[in-house]
Scaffold this motif. Structure first.
Motif, PDB file in Angstrom:
ATOM      1  N   ASP A  51       0.819  -1.209   0.000  1.00 34.62           N
ATOM      2  CA  ASP A  51       0.000   0.000   0.000  1.00 34.62           C
ATOM      3  C   ASP A  51       0.853   1.259   0.000  1.00 34.62           C
ATOM      4  O   ASP A  51       0.381   2.332   0.375  1.00 34.62           O
ATOM      5  N   GLY A  52       2.113   1.147  -0.427  1.00 33.28           N
ATOM      6  CA  GLY A  52       2.992   2.312  -0.414  1.00 33.28           C
ATOM      7  C   GLY A  52       3.673   2.580  -1.735  1.00 33.28           C
ATOM      8  O   GLY A  52       3.777   1.703  -2.596  1.00 33.28           O
ATOM      9  N   ILE A  53       4.114   3.821  -1.895  1.00 34.71           N
ATOM     10  CA  ILE A  53       4.903   4.245  -3.057  1.00 34.71           C
ATOM     11  C   ILE A  53       6.195   4.861  -2.534  1.00 34.71           C
ATOM     12  O   ILE A  53       6.167   5.664  -1.589  1.00 34.71           O
ATOM     13  N   TRP A  54       7.314   4.467  -3.141  1.00 36.81           N
ATOM     14  CA  TRP A  54       8.608   5.053  -2.798  1.00 36.81           C
ATOM     15  C   TRP A  54       9.228   5.654  -4.052  1.00 36.81           C
ATOM     16  O   TRP A  54       9.195   5.042  -5.117  1.00 36.81           O
ATOM     17  N   VAL A  55       9.790   6.850  -3.903  1.00 42.78           N
ATOM     18  CA  VAL A  55      10.512   7.489  -4.999  1.00 42.78           C
ATOM     19  C   VAL A  55      11.855   7.945  -4.462  1.00 42.78           C
ATOM     20  O   VAL A  55      11.937   8.547  -3.388  1.00 42.78           O
ATOM     21  N   GLU A  56      12.890   7.679  -5.226  1.00 45.95           N
ATOM     22  CA  GLU A  56      14.238   8.123  -4.883  1.00 45.95           C
ATOM     23  C   GLU A  56      14.781   8.901  -6.072  1.00 45.95           C
ATOM     24  O   GLU A  56      14.715   8.432  -7.204  1.00 45.95           O
ATOM     25  N   TYR A  57      15.311  10.102  -5.784  1.00 43.34           N
ATOM     26  CA  TYR A  57      15.725  10.944  -6.900  1.00 43.34           C
ATOM     27  C   TYR A  57      16.902  11.815  -6.494  1.00 43.34           C
ATOM     28  O   TYR A  57      16.865  12.495  -5.456  1.00 43.34           O
ATOM     29  N   PRO A  58      17.968  11.820  -7.296  1.00 39.99           N
ATOM     30  CA  PRO A  58      19.109  12.686  -7.004  1.00 39.99           C
ATOM     31  C   PRO A  58      18.887  14.086  -7.575  1.00 39.99           C
ATOM     32  O   PRO A  58      18.523  14.236  -8.738  1.00 39.99           O
ATOM     33  N   GLU A  59      19.090  15.090  -6.751  1.00 42.37           N
ATOM     34  CA  GLU A  59      18.917  16.476  -7.172  1.00 42.37           C
ATOM     35  C   GLU A  59      20.281  17.136  -7.314  1.00 42.37           C
ATOM     36  O   GLU A  59      21.058  17.173  -6.356  1.00 42.37           O
ATOM     37  N   ALA A  60      20.578  17.642  -8.483  1.00 45.22           N
ATOM     38  CA  ALA A  60      21.862  18.304  -8.727  1.00 45.22           C
ATOM     39  C   ALA A  60      21.731  19.791  -8.415  1.00 45.22           C
ATOM     40  O   ALA A  60      21.815  20.648  -9.295  1.00 45.22           O
ATOM     41  N   THR A  61      21.505  20.109  -7.147  1.00 44.49           N
ATOM     42  CA  THR A  61      21.340  21.498  -6.743  1.00 44.49           C
ATOM     43  C   THR A  61      21.658  21.620  -5.263  1.00 44.49           C
ATOM     44  O   THR A  61      22.019  20.640  -4.606  1.00 44.49           O
ATOM     45  N   ASP A  62      21.555  22.828  -4.690  1.00 47.37           N
ATOM     46  CA  ASP A  62      21.909  23.003  -3.285  1.00 47.37           C
ATOM     47  C   ASP A  62      20.825  22.448  -2.368  1.00 47.37           C
ATOM     48  O   ASP A  62      19.695  22.173  -2.781  1.00 47.37           O
TER      49      ASP A  62
ATOM     50  N   SER B 298      18.902  23.566   0.102  1.00 49.58           N
ATOM     51  CA  SER B 298      17.619  24.230   0.328  1.00 49.58           C
ATOM     52  C   SER B 298      16.674  23.998  -0.842  1.00 49.58           C
ATOM     53  O   SER B 298      15.474  23.758  -0.659  1.00 49.58           O
ATOM     54  N   ALA B 299      17.208  24.021  -2.060  1.00 50.04           N
ATOM     55  CA  ALA B 299      16.376  23.770  -3.230  1.00 50.04           C
ATOM     56  C   ALA B 299      15.943  22.311  -3.278  1.00 50.04           C
ATOM     57  O   ALA B 299      14.822  21.994  -3.683  1.00 50.04           O
ATOM     58  N   VAL B 300      16.837  21.413  -2.862  1.00 52.96           N
ATOM     59  CA  VAL B 300      16.497  19.989  -2.840  1.00 52.96           C
ATOM     60  C   VAL B 300      15.293  19.752  -1.941  1.00 52.96           C
ATOM     61  O   VAL B 300      14.331  19.072  -2.315  1.00 52.96           O
ATOM     62  N   ILE B 301      15.323  20.295  -0.749  1.00 53.60           N
ATOM     63  CA  ILE B 301      14.241  20.058   0.211  1.00 53.60           C
ATOM     64  C   ILE B 301      12.937  20.676  -0.283  1.00 53.60           C
ATOM     65  O   ILE B 301      11.871  20.055  -0.195  1.00 53.60           O
ATOM     66  N   ASP B 302      13.003  21.851  -0.850  1.00 54.10           N
ATOM     67  CA  ASP B 302      11.794  22.502  -1.360  1.00 54.10           C
ATOM     68  C   ASP B 302      11.181  21.700  -2.509  1.00 54.10           C
ATOM     69  O   ASP B 302       9.982  21.407  -2.512  1.00 54.10           O
TER      70      ASP B 302
ATOM     71  N   GLN C  77      24.778  10.931  -4.719  1.00 54.40           N
ATOM     72  CA  GLN C  77      23.902   9.871  -4.242  1.00 54.40           C
ATOM     73  C   GLN C  77      23.955   9.695  -2.734  1.00 54.40           C
ATOM     74  O   GLN C  77      23.732   8.611  -2.202  1.00 54.40           O
ATOM     75  N   THR C  78      24.242  10.789  -2.018  1.00 53.26           N
ATOM     76  CA  THR C  78      24.122  10.808  -0.566  1.00 53.26           C
ATOM     77  C   THR C  78      22.702  11.242  -0.223  1.00 53.26           C
ATOM     78  O   THR C  78      22.216  12.247  -0.738  1.00 53.26           O
ATOM     79  N   ALA C  79      22.029  10.495   0.636  1.00 53.99           N
ATOM     80  CA  ALA C  79      20.658  10.825   1.015  1.00 53.99           C
ATOM     81  C   ALA C  79      20.639  12.103   1.840  1.00 53.99           C
ATOM     82  O   ALA C  79      21.272  12.194   2.889  1.00 53.99           O
ATOM     83  N   LEU C  80      19.935  13.108   1.345  1.00 48.60           N
ATOM     84  CA  LEU C  80      19.839  14.397   2.018  1.00 48.60           C
ATOM     85  C   LEU C  80      18.562  14.539   2.833  1.00 48.60           C
ATOM     86  O   LEU C  80      18.551  15.203   3.866  1.00 48.60           O
TER      87      LEU C  80
END
Length: 371
Positions: A100-111, A113-117, A149-152
């Motif tokens: 009953d769950g969905i997981w998404v993993e995605y690398p963001e090439a940015t700083d 604060s932008a990653v979290i937003d 690929q470090t989890a932020l």
């Protein structure tokens, strides 16, 4: 393709046949007991234990399992508004649908604060879609990584409680509505007066139930390191890799290894393995890479670390990879699909259950191709 290749079946066949064999044995033993036990077996079949097998369960009591697929999830991500949209072909994305769950993993090439937003608004947008697409989905988990690929950042949302207008909501509002989230120490330290704490609620988990590996302590030595959200030598994990043994595991998608269950570590904790993806039987060619992973990582983690797109889903056996680089099972015949070997041997366990050693050689091969 050689006769040997034609005789091999994709890795999902073996567990399925094993399960069928066990079922036949159970049925045979049950029949024998029934012949000699009289009403004893009839009483057991009438017990609550067997109601969901012998009878159609009441709708309120039935265990709900999501009917959406990884392709559905990827399509929803591609339809997110504006800068939130992610192409199914995006490098490094992993999607997993399990129970009953969905997981998404995605690398963001940015700083950071932008990653979290971006990650918070994407997670909320996906949760809004999930609430309408399938009421069985009770949780959407998003794992954001940096380019290394470090989890932020990891966030879990209940689709039924997600904030409205996710595309325009602030990260603070979304985090306030989350069932739980964690932000890596270096990423949090780089934020300018954040309106939310570093962590709250229950720790987001991977499909196998383990916590998403997030380094909460601050380890960066300067602002540049902190802005990248991780100390050198640490490595991300992956939601997809937590499970490939038998039927992704990953939901269709790519993974870096967070979903797969990698943990952070120092350089001394890393191992190096080689991995080859061979789709030449179907005309897709072959490519090889050498990757460094945390000790204890799995075959699935190594595949995810390459950054190639993966379609996978969780099963009772572990993560099942149905497509790599866009080449999917049954695309070239009803028995076509992917198998893997380690050092020339095809293991009898899921790719997410096979722990690697330094120097291992992994080969993923597309087999049973029909012209």
């Amino acid at each position: 393709m050689t006769a040997t290749d034609q005789g091999r079946a994709p890795h999902w066949i073996r567990p399925a046949l094993a399960a069928l064999a066990v079922l036949l044995i159970v049925v045979g033993v049950g029949g024998a007991i029934a012949l000699g036990a009289g009403d004893g077996l009839a009483g057991l079949l009438g017990s609550d234990l067997f109601q969901t097998v012998a009878e159609e369960p009441a709708e309120d009591d039935a265990a709900l399992t999501a009917t959406v697929t990884v392709d559905d999830v990827q399509g929803a991500l591609a339809e997110l508004p504006g800068d939130l949209a992610i192409s199914p072909d995006a490098t490094g994305i992993t999607c997993v649908v399990d129970g009953d769950g969905i997981w998404v993993e995605y690398p963001e090439a940015t700083d950071a604060s932008a990653v979290i937003d971006l990650a918070a608004r994407r997670a909320a947008g996906l949760a809004q879609w999930a609430a309408q697409a399938d009421p069985a989905i009770s949780q959407v988990t998003w794992i954001a990584e940096d380019a290394g690929q470090t989890a932020l950042f990891a966030l879990a949302l209940d689709p039924a409680a997600v904030v409205s207008d996710a595309a325009d909501a602030s990260a603070a509002d979304i985090l306030a509505a989350a069932t739980g989230y964690r932000i890596a120490g270096d990423a949090y330290a780089s934020l300018d007066d954040p309106a939310f704490e570093q962590e709250a609620g229950a720790a987001p988990s991977l499909p196998d139930g383990s916590e998403v590996p997030i380094e909460l302590a601050q380890t960066a030595t300067d602002g540049a390191d902190a802005a990248q959200g991780g100390a050198s030598g640490s490595t991300g994990g992956g939601a997809a890799g937590a499970a490939q043994g038998g039927p992704t595991g990953t939901a269709s998608g790519t993974t870096s290894g967070t979903t797969s269950g990698t943990t952070s570590g120092t350089t001394a904790d890393l191992i190096t393995v080689s991995i080859t993806v061979d789709g030449s039987a179907a005309g897709a060619g072959a490519s090889s890479a050498t990757v460094s992973l945390a000790a204890g990582s799995t075959v699935y983690d190594a595949l995810a670390k390459t950054g190639i797109s993966i379609s996978a889903s969780g099963s009772a056996y572990g993560m099942y990879v149905s497509a790599i680089g866009g080449l999917a099972e049954r695309q070239h015949g009803p028995m076509s699909g992917w198998i893997f070997s380690v050092n020339g041997v095809e293991p009898s366990v899921a790719c997410s259950a096979y722990t690697l050693s330094a120097g291992d050689s992994i080969v993923w091969t597309y087999v049973n191709v029909e012209e």
